[in-house]
Design a protein around this motif. Sequence first.
Motif, short mmCIF file in Angstrom:
data_model
loop_
_atom_site.label_atom_id
_atom_site.label_comp_id
_atom_site.label_asym_id
_atom_site.label_seq_id
_atom_site.Cartn_x
_atom_site.Cartn_y
_atom_site.Cartn_z
N THR A 197 6.46 -14.91 5.09
CA THR A 197 5.83 -15.31 6.34
C THR A 197 6.22 -16.76 6.66
O THR A 197 6.04 -17.66 5.84
CB THR A 197 4.30 -15.19 6.24
N GLU A 231 -8.58 -13.72 15.50
CA GLU A 231 -7.45 -12.81 15.45
C GLU A 231 -6.28 -13.53 14.81
O GLU A 231 -5.97 -14.67 15.16
CB GLU A 231 -7.08 -12.33 16.85
N GLY A 244 0.64 -8.51 12.48
CA GLY A 244 -0.77 -8.73 12.78
C GLY A 244 -1.60 -8.74 11.51
O GLY A 244 -1.16 -8.30 10.44
N VAL A 266 1.64 -18.86 10.54
CA VAL A 266 0.40 -18.10 10.75
C VAL A 266 -0.37 -18.79 11.86
O VAL A 266 -0.47 -20.02 11.91
CB VAL A 266 -0.46 -18.05 9.46
N ARG A 267 -0.94 -17.99 12.77
CA ARG A 267 -1.70 -18.52 13.89
C ARG A 267 -3.01 -17.75 14.02
O ARG A 267 -3.05 -16.53 13.88
CB ARG A 267 -0.90 -18.40 15.19
N LYS A 288 -2.22 -13.74 13.70
CA LYS A 288 -0.86 -13.31 13.98
C LYS A 288 0.08 -14.11 13.09
O LYS A 288 -0.10 -15.32 12.89
CB LYS A 288 -0.48 -13.55 15.45
N SER A 323 7.09 -10.21 14.21
CA SER A 323 5.66 -10.54 14.22
C SER A 323 4.87 -9.52 13.41
O SER A 323 5.21 -8.33 13.37
CB SER A 323 5.12 -10.56 15.65
N THR A 332 4.38 -14.73 11.87
CA THR A 332 5.80 -14.56 12.19
C THR A 332 6.58 -14.62 10.89
O THR A 332 6.45 -15.57 10.10
CB THR A 332 6.29 -15.64 13.15
N SER A 389 -3.02 -23.17 13.66
CA SER A 389 -1.74 -22.61 13.26
C SER A 389 -1.18 -23.46 12.12
O SER A 389 -1.59 -24.60 11.90
CB SER A 389 -0.76 -22.58 14.43
N SER A 395 -6.41 -17.19 16.62
CA SER A 395 -6.88 -17.34 18.00
C SER A 395 -8.22 -16.65 18.14
O SER A 395 -8.69 -15.95 17.25
CB SER A 395 -5.86 -16.77 18.98
#
Length: 654
Positions: free
Chosen positions: A610, A639, A651, A613-614, A641, A649, A643, A622, A616
């Motif tokens: 990874t 939530e 979840g 990481v973010r 998310k 991406s 990358t 992030s 929201s």
Amino acid sequence: MQSQDVAQRPAPPSPAAQVVDVEQAEAALVEHYPRLVRLAYLVLAPGMGRSRRVLTAHALTQRALPRGSRSPAPVIPAQNGGAPCSSGVESLGEGRDGDPGYALVRLEVLRRALEAGLPLKLKPWPKRSQLPPLLPQVWGLKLFPRSGGADELALDQRLSTLSGPARAAYALRGLERLEDDAVREVLTAAGVADADGALLEAGGIPDQFGLLDSPEFDPCSLQARPTDLMRRRRHLKAALAAGVALLVSGALFGLPGGGWEPDDAVAPPYARNPAAQAALDPAKLTRVSPAGWRNSARTDFSVWPARGGLTGDMALLRRALAVWARPGGTVRVSATPGTPTGGPAGPPQLLFAGRVDAARVVILYDGLRIARYAEPTDGTEGAALDFARVDGADRAGASAVVLGRTDGNVRYLTAPWVKKAGERDLMKPGSGAMDLALAEGVTAPLAGPDLRPGACTSWNVLQLTDGTGKRLLTDLGELVPARLTTGRPGSPREASGAEALRTWQPFACSLATLRSAGVRSVNAWTFNEQPLPDASGSAAWVCTRAETWRGGGARVLAQFHTPGGRYGAVAAKAENVPACSARDPQVLAGVWWKSEAGDWYLLAAGSRRTASVRASGGVSGSARGSLLTVPAERGVRAELKGTLKNGRSVGGLH
């Protein structure tokens, strides 16, 4: 009767109470539907019969959704304890503790289930809950939960002696794990006039709360049996006979020569199937020689020899085959998910026939399934027939089969290549394994796992040694034990090594959530480690993935373990997803964590690939890399998310 125990509904709560909209209540009902139906089933009067209780429990739960915005009970009690987890850790997907939507639908389910037990009266008009449900309905079949053991049956009989409010009190204590004050408040809100009396009456039954999670009380995992067969036969006999005669006559008139020809592809009516007849003949059972597995290229159930002291008892074998083909109404039949229960297509293979404790047991194999027939030594009443799917079994998957369970102990029949058997506690990795005696492949009794909710202090597993090394197998309530492994997906290792045992120690009790799911193997993979904000060490992120014999239905748990904690906490869970598998070894999960200073944080971690990481929603933040730490208020929604380094991406697991 229960009519004196249920009062009129309490007045609605004050306008200051939190209002729950229909969407929030629906989300809670859908998410926790199996638990709500189980609660309704436990509260309903056992006198109405298991099949009607099942349908009524589903109907009452489905009607618990409010028609508009509603206020929940003035007090929404929190659960007492729950699954073992580290102190101060909550799952991001937590949906019961403090959820007003769940509190509302639970209260409505409880109220309707109590009303259903009231005696019918013409005046005033009966409530809808007191009438048989219009929907759901099943014609021609009886549906009832799978039978449990003697302990579950005894508990069900004792619960049947209680009043409806007392059964509700017992279920709220054991299933919802509420304290007595919280139980009293919920019962009062549901209309019970004497909540203290209900608690006192429920206290007369010993706390066997662990049994409430048994399939015996699960109206979502059902068996089907036909009903009213004789009546339907009498009513339709003439019509069927006329229809068959008409069809046969038409077919005969359409055939050249006016009859059946020897080379016709379709057999004449009522012709016997030789393969089906041979499948019922004990003399035609396949028997493998004791040394056959040594020279075979295969190492699975097909090379197991026939063992046991009753392999020559033709009467026993004939009963086992006949019951497999046509189980009677008194035979308890169970099967792992995705396993057909029909009779064998041809003569199956005999693996075992002998006495096991107080039963005569026959184990058969047809290339797809293991079938276990068991009957008491003093007759056939109470016989049981169990199935497990085992197609594609390899050396590890064909290492052992459960012969029987008695008083919490399990006996196994091991593969002929097993040289040594032992018992070890998965929660005590340094204690070593205790040897188990082997006699013709049958082990001495092994103490089963501790399944008491909130009190899981041990988890005993079977350790087998063969020519390739040691492996651990765990009993998950089915015929074939599940194999335990550790390591990165795609290259798992046996869980018998010292490091692997330490990995499994905090997560052993989470195996209880996988019972009766047809699990083939469970792998534990430490996908990341995260420094804690208060400098108290690093927490481990572990993904446990359970693969099933049917291929689909894999269950994934992302778990979080803090230093010094005895148990791991379930941070996220999912089913039928590729996460943590060889096909897609990626995962992202988060938890709310409370420091010793009382500060709350959102902690999130992804696998090593990874890149960022973010978070929201209720929390914004992030971080570059696979770890995220953000100060946050407890209970807000977030939530996640991520990358990956290749730009894809992912979840958050949920």
